[in-house]
Design a protein around this motif. Structure first.
Motif, PDB file in Angstrom:
ATOM      1  N   ALA A  29       7.617   4.621 -59.909  1.00 28.23           N
ATOM      2  CA  ALA A  29       6.643   4.372 -60.980  1.00 28.23           C
ATOM      3  C   ALA A  29       5.679   5.556 -61.120  1.00 28.23           C
ATOM      4  CB  ALA A  29       5.873   3.087 -60.693  1.00 28.23           C
ATOM      5  N   ARG A  30       5.207   6.086 -59.994  1.00 25.89           N
ATOM      6  CA  ARG A  30       4.304   7.259 -60.047  1.00 25.89           C
ATOM      7  C   ARG A  30       5.008   8.452 -60.681  1.00 25.89           C
ATOM      8  NH1 ARG A  30       3.094   5.239 -54.958  1.00 25.89           N
ATOM      9  NH2 ARG A  30       4.374   6.823 -53.938  1.00 25.89           N
ATOM     10  N   LYS A  31       6.269   8.656 -60.350  1.00 28.76           N
ATOM     11  CA  LYS A  31       7.033   9.758 -60.924  1.00 28.76           C
ATOM     12  C   LYS A  31       7.221   9.563 -62.427  1.00 28.76           C
ATOM     13  CE  LYS A  31       9.657  13.372 -61.192  1.00 28.76           C
ATOM     14  NZ  LYS A  31       9.004  14.648 -61.421  1.00 28.76           N
ATOM     15  N   MET A  32       7.455   8.322 -62.824  1.00 32.46           N
ATOM     16  CA  MET A  32       7.655   8.051 -64.241  1.00 32.46           C
ATOM     17  C   MET A  32       6.385   8.296 -65.052  1.00 32.46           C
ATOM     18  SD  MET A  32      10.179   4.772 -64.172  1.00 32.46           S
ATOM     19  CE  MET A  32      10.126   4.603 -65.948  1.00 32.46           C
ATOM     20  N   LEU A  33       5.219   8.117 -64.438  1.00 26.62           N
ATOM     21  CA  LEU A  33       3.973   8.422 -65.132  1.00 26.62           C
ATOM     22  C   LEU A  33       3.883   9.906 -65.455  1.00 26.62           C
ATOM     23  CD1 LEU A  33       1.356   6.194 -63.314  1.00 26.62           C
ATOM     24  CD2 LEU A  33       2.158   5.990 -65.680  1.00 26.62           C
ATOM     25  N   ARG A  34       4.459  10.733 -64.594  1.00 25.02           N
ATOM     26  CA  ARG A  34       4.461  12.186 -64.821  1.00 25.02           C
ATOM     27  C   ARG A  34       5.628  12.618 -65.706  1.00 25.02           C
ATOM     28  NH1 ARG A  34       3.101  11.697 -59.331  1.00 25.02           N
ATOM     29  NH2 ARG A  34       5.206  12.202 -58.697  1.00 25.02           N
ATOM     30  N   ASN A  35       6.577  11.703 -65.933  1.00 26.88           N
ATOM     31  CA  ASN A  35       7.742  11.974 -66.766  1.00 26.88           C
ATOM     32  C   ASN A  35       7.859  10.858 -67.795  1.00 26.88           C
ATOM     33  OD1 ASN A  35      10.185  12.785 -67.838  1.00 26.88           O
ATOM     34  ND2 ASN A  35      11.388  11.781 -66.255  1.00 26.88           N
ATOM     35  N   PRO A  36       7.041  10.882 -68.829  1.00 28.74           N
ATOM     36  CA  PRO A  36       7.000   9.774 -69.779  1.00 28.74           C
ATOM     37  C   PRO A  36       8.176   9.722 -70.754  1.00 28.74           C
ATOM     38  CG  PRO A  36       5.514  11.491 -70.474  1.00 28.74           C
ATOM     39  CD  PRO A  36       6.079  11.911 -69.145  1.00 28.74           C
ATOM     40  N   ASP A  37       9.251  10.456 -70.486  1.00 30.16           N
ATOM     41  CA  ASP A  37      10.401  10.484 -71.388  1.00 30.16           C
ATOM     42  C   ASP A  37      11.456   9.434 -71.057  1.00 30.16           C
ATOM     43  OD1 ASP A  37       9.306  12.688 -72.734  1.00 30.16           O
ATOM     44  OD2 ASP A  37      10.186  14.066 -71.290  1.00 30.16           O
ATOM     45  N   THR A  38      11.278   8.698 -69.966  1.00 28.58           N
ATOM     46  CA  THR A  38      12.283   7.728 -69.549  1.00 28.58           C
ATOM     47  C   THR A  38      12.399   6.601 -70.558  1.00 28.58           C
ATOM     48  OG1 THR A  38      11.817   8.240 -67.242  1.00 28.58           O
ATOM     49  CG2 THR A  38      13.031   6.218 -67.671  1.00 28.58           C
ATOM     50  N   GLU A  39      13.623   6.361 -71.024  1.00 25.75           N
ATOM     51  CA  GLU A  39      13.904   5.312 -71.998  1.00 25.75           C
ATOM     52  C   GLU A  39      14.599   4.108 -71.381  1.00 25.75           C
ATOM     53  OE1 GLU A  39      16.214   7.188 -75.026  1.00 25.75           O
ATOM     54  OE2 GLU A  39      14.599   8.550 -75.599  1.00 25.75           O
ATOM     55  N   LYS A  40      15.407   4.345 -70.352  1.00 20.21           N
ATOM     56  CA  LYS A  40      16.175   3.272 -69.732  1.00 20.21           C
ATOM     57  C   LYS A  40      16.050   3.359 -68.219  1.00 20.21           C
ATOM     58  CE  LYS A  40      19.355   3.193 -73.557  1.00 20.21           C
ATOM     59  NZ  LYS A  40      20.701   3.185 -74.049  1.00 20.21           N
TER      60      LYS A  40
END
Length: 79
Positions: A29-40
């Motif tokens: 989740a922390r990584k996804m905050l820094r990579n807001p391009d995740t769609e799936k």
């Protein structure tokens, strides 16, 4: 040193070995905050549990492109 992609749109960790637990879900989740391009995001059949699901849920307000989330079979309670 290999470059790391910063525009990952699909993450599939279904039935990961070893299974992803609450700490792993929080780190993701922390990584996804820094990579807001995740769609799936596919995390079915792991051991995320309530705490891990809460960490993933917290990013939903900030990760707007996320349109598919699979958390089946993760020992997440309804309450």
């Amino acid at each position: 040193m290999a470059a790391v992609a910063n525009d990952i749109t699909n993450i599939n960790l279904v039935s990961n070995d070893p299974p992803i637990d609450a700490k792993g879900a929080a780190a993701l989740a922390r990584k996804m905050l820094r990579n807001p391009d995740t769609e799936k995001l596919f995390l079915a059949d792991n051991r995320i549990g309530d705490k891990g699901a809460t960490a993933i849920a917290a990013i939903l307000k900030d990760n707007t492109p996320l349109n598919t989330l699979d958390l089946r079979e993760n020992n997440i309670r309804d309450n």
